[in-house]
Enzyme design. Structure first.
Site, PDB file in Angstrom:
ATOM      1  N   THR A   1    -106.059 -25.956-106.581  1.00  0.00           N
ATOM      2  CA  THR A   1    -105.420 -25.162-105.527  1.00  0.00           C
ATOM      3  C   THR A   1    -104.397 -26.048-104.833  1.00  0.00           C
ATOM      4  O   THR A   1    -104.555 -27.272-104.800  1.00  0.00           O
ATOM      5  CB  THR A   1    -106.453 -24.690-104.491  1.00  0.00           C
ATOM      6  OG1 THR A   1    -107.065 -25.866-103.933  1.00  0.00           O
ATOM      7  CG2 THR A   1    -107.522 -23.821-105.106  1.00  0.00           C
TER       8      THR A   1
ATOM      9  N   GLU B   1    -107.838 -19.093-107.237  1.00  0.00           N
ATOM     10  CA  GLU B   1    -109.252 -18.808-107.499  1.00  0.00           C
ATOM     11  C   GLU B   1    -109.460 -17.468-108.193  1.00  0.00           C
ATOM     12  O   GLU B   1    -110.555 -17.172-108.643  1.00  0.00           O
ATOM     13  CB  GLU B   1    -110.050 -18.809-106.183  1.00  0.00           C
ATOM     14  CG  GLU B   1    -110.288 -20.183-105.581  1.00  0.00           C
ATOM     15  CD  GLU B   1    -109.166 -20.641-104.647  1.00  0.00           C
ATOM     16  OE1 GLU B   1    -108.031 -20.139-104.785  1.00  0.00           O
ATOM     17  OE2 GLU B   1    -109.421 -21.494-103.782  1.00  0.00           O
TER      18      GLU B   1
ATOM     19  N   LYS C   1    -103.875 -16.216 -81.955  1.00  0.00           N
ATOM     20  CA  LYS C   1    -104.881 -15.626 -81.077  1.00  0.00           C
ATOM     21  C   LYS C   1    -104.352 -15.632 -79.654  1.00  0.00           C
ATOM     22  O   LYS C   1    -104.291 -16.668 -79.015  1.00  0.00           O
ATOM     23  CB  LYS C   1    -106.198 -16.392 -81.190  1.00  0.00           C
ATOM     24  CG  LYS C   1    -106.793 -16.215 -82.577  1.00  0.00           C
ATOM     25  CD  LYS C   1    -107.770 -17.303 -82.951  1.00  0.00           C
ATOM     26  CE  LYS C   1    -108.053 -17.245 -84.437  1.00  0.00           C
ATOM     27  NZ  LYS C   1    -107.308 -18.211 -85.252  1.00  0.00           N
TER      28      LYS C   1
ATOM     29  N   TRP D   1    -105.436 -10.500 -81.750  1.00  0.00           N
ATOM     30  CA  TRP D   1    -104.757 -11.176 -82.849  1.00  0.00           C
ATOM     31  C   TRP D   1    -103.339 -10.665 -83.052  1.00  0.00           C
ATOM     32  O   TRP D   1    -103.082  -9.472 -82.999  1.00  0.00           O
ATOM     33  CB  TRP D   1    -105.534 -10.962 -84.159  1.00  0.00           C
ATOM     34  CG  TRP D   1    -106.769 -11.801 -84.250  1.00  0.00           C
ATOM     35  CD1 TRP D   1    -107.299 -12.578 -83.259  1.00  0.00           C
ATOM     36  CD2 TRP D   1    -107.636 -11.934 -85.373  1.00  0.00           C
ATOM     37  NE1 TRP D   1    -108.444 -13.197 -83.709  1.00  0.00           N
ATOM     38  CE2 TRP D   1    -108.668 -12.816 -85.000  1.00  0.00           C
ATOM     39  CE3 TRP D   1    -107.642 -11.394 -86.659  1.00  0.00           C
ATOM     40  CZ2 TRP D   1    -109.696 -13.169 -85.864  1.00  0.00           C
ATOM     41  CZ3 TRP D   1    -108.666 -11.746 -87.524  1.00  0.00           C
ATOM     42  CH2 TRP D   1    -109.684 -12.627 -87.133  1.00  0.00           C
TER      43      TRP D   1
END
Ligand code: AMP
Length: 541
Positions: A186, A331, A439, A444
């Site tokens: 990754t 993944e 935040k 959010w």
């Protein structure tokens, strides 16, 4: 009772066998790294050369389970290496050359790669770190004798010379379909790189799922240009799904700039192509500057980071090219979802259709979604509630290579680290990476939504939004902009442009112009680095 069908394991070399038999004369066109000229081979030749790779590796003592590194651009040679390496049960470790040399040394050592095949471009970089790569016994430079440089690399040999030592009289090895075939680390957007180990079975199933009409939608009549590198999660399946369907392949080599890509798109009659948004930014700027056209291109797949609405509109309205927004991760092999239009949304047109296309879309068969809160409780698929996006399927990682960490929940789902909504029709929209969401006062704000909106301004080339500390609200959004050449939009202009299109409290507290925004090795905006750059920044007031 078991079924009585044949035991035909899903092995990757069956794909190139099929391509050679059924689409033997279809071309694989590659831009040579040596001099930028075009090299033409057929699938029949690619298979023959892949068999020679396999036989030559076998003679070199490479076999089942051995890791072999490639550090290479998209080319015919890289393609035949993939099939040749996995055809003897060895594992292709695709190394991303855009990683820092230290990271490359780290992952090659972690993988204990025994051989490395590398393009000329990367010889100096590897010479500088070869002491840190003790597992690599030998380096094969992807070129011929005429272009072979003087090099200190251990056991260095020109690929074409190395390959001459074997003919194609070789039989692919037989092994279980769950045998490992590919290793990809990754990009380390969060934490250090971790190895994802694909199997023959997972890659074959992934390629089948990708090729289907509502996803990559490939056919034998397509000409496909994977700009997305083979080292970026299986080139989004294209190195497998294109030969599987008989599509012609166009491999752009080392030249990924707008003019070079445009030349290939037009010159080779490309009908379908795929890459991250930053690549398309370069192409669109080139087209705008030269009043160029896209006369054969029908579809462009855009993913890896959120595809801005303005980009979709430009491709579709100005150039008549359909955009498919895709989402996935290393993944997941990597495809997770594709934004094609289901019958429930067939009546949408104009702006409403572009609203849909901003979403990352729906998963193919072989990918299951789950949306949960932090405690792991399922959340409704109402298109509004956002939560953790979790995934499950036969081409989704169950563990990292040589890592003990448990990565699946009690139902076998992998947490993607993305925050998303899913609507009643199954369309997923990424709000943010969970680490990037802003935040503010306990609520959010989606940095992706703000970025998408900001790049719609005619003076903006690229935009990124990060949260910066605020004494009252915890965090507030800061908009960082790379303006188009010769432009300098003011804060007031930007805020006026955004006002009315988002909730008022989402408006950025400040706008800063920069020359460039940092990107990760796979072309994503590097938020960690950007936050670092602005760590001493104070919001006005
Ligand atoms: P990587 O494994 O390096 O390809 O990174 C995977 C991550 O890239 C995902 O978890 C997402 O955060 C991000 N990503 C990929 N495609 C998209 C997309 N279309 N929109 C937004 N984020 C994306």
């Amino acid at each position: 009772m078991l079924g009585l069908m044949q035991d035909w394991p899903l092995l990757l070399h069956r794909i190139i066998d099929h391509a050679a038999i059924q689409h033997g004369t279809r071309e694989v066109v590659s831009r040579a790294v040596e001099d930028g000229t075009l090299r033409r081979r057929s699938y029949r030749e690619i298979r023959s050369r892949a068999l020679r790779v396999a036989k030559r590796l076998d003679r070199e003592g490479i076999g089942l389970g051995d890791r072999v590194a490639t550090l290479a651009w998209n080319s015919d040679r890289h393609l035949e290496l993939w099939y040749g390496i996995s055809g003897i049960g060895a594992i292709t470790h695709t190394v991303n050359p855009r990683l820092f040399p230290e990271q490359i040394a780290g992952i090659v050592s972690h993988a204990e790669d025994r051989l490395m095949f590398l393009d000329l471009t990367f010889v100096p970089m590897i010479e500088a770190i070869q002491e840190k790569l003790p597992s690599v016994a030998r380096y094969v430079v992807l070129t011929d004798a005429a272009h072979m440089p003087q090099t200190r690399l251990r056991g260095a040999v020109a690929y074409e010379d190395w390959l001459t030592e074997a003919d194609d009289d070789f039989t692919w090895r037989a092994f279980d379909e769950n045998t490992a075939a590919g290793l990809c680390y990754t990009s380390g957007t969060t934490g250090g790189p971790k190895g994802v180990l694909y199997s023959h079975r997972s890659n074959v199933l992934h390629a089948l799922a990708c090729a289907a009409p509502d996803y990559m939608g490939l056919s034998a009549r397509d000409t496909v240009m994977p700009v997305v590198p083979l080292f970026h999660a299986n080139s989004w399946s294209l190195a497998y799904s294109a030969p599987m369907t008989g599509a012609k392949l166009v491999m752009p080599g080392a030249k990924l700039d707008g003019p070079s890509l445009h030349e290939l798109l037009e010159g080779e009659g490309v009908t379908m192509t795929a890459a991250v948004p930053t690549v398309w930014l370069g192409l669109l700027q080139h087209l705008e500057a030269t009043k160029g056209e896209l006369s054969t291109l029908k579809r462009v797949v855009i993913g890896g980071s959120a595809c801005p609405r303005a980009m979709t509109e430009t491709f579709e309205r100005k150039y008549g090219v359909t955009v498919a927004h895709a989402w996935g991760m290393t993944e997941m092999s990597p495809l997770g979802s594709f934004c094609s239009v289901k019958p429930v949304y067939e009546q949408l047109s104009g702006d409403a259709l572009y609203d849909l296309k901003v979403k990352q879309g729906h998963p193919p068969f072989t990918v299951e979604f789950r949306l949960t809160d932090d405690a792991g409780r399922d959340l409704p698929w109402d298109g509004k509630t956002f939560g953790r996006l979790k995934v499950r399927g036969p081409a989704v990682a169950g563990a990292y290579y040589r890592h003990d960490e448990k990565i699946l929940d009690d139902q076998g789902f992998f947490d993607t680290g993305d925050v998303a909504t899913i609507d009643p029709a199954g369309y997923m929209q990424v709000t943010d990476r969970s680490k990037d969401v802003i935040k503010s006062g306990g609520e959010w704000i989606s940095s992706i939504d703000l970025e998408n909106l900001a790049v719609g301004h005619p003076d903006v080339a690229e935009a990124a939004v990060i949260g910066v500390a605020h004494p009252k609200w915890d965090e507030r959004p800061l908009l960082v902009i790379v303006p188009k050449p010769g432009r300098a939009p003011s804060k007031e202009e930007m805020l006026a442009f955004m006002t009315g299109k988002i909730a008022k409290w989402w408006l950025p507290d400040d706008v800063v112009l920069v020359e460039a925004i940092p990107h990760t090795a796979t072309g994503k905006i590097q938020k960690t680095r950007l936050r670092e750059m602005f760590k001493d920044y104070r919001l006005p007031g």
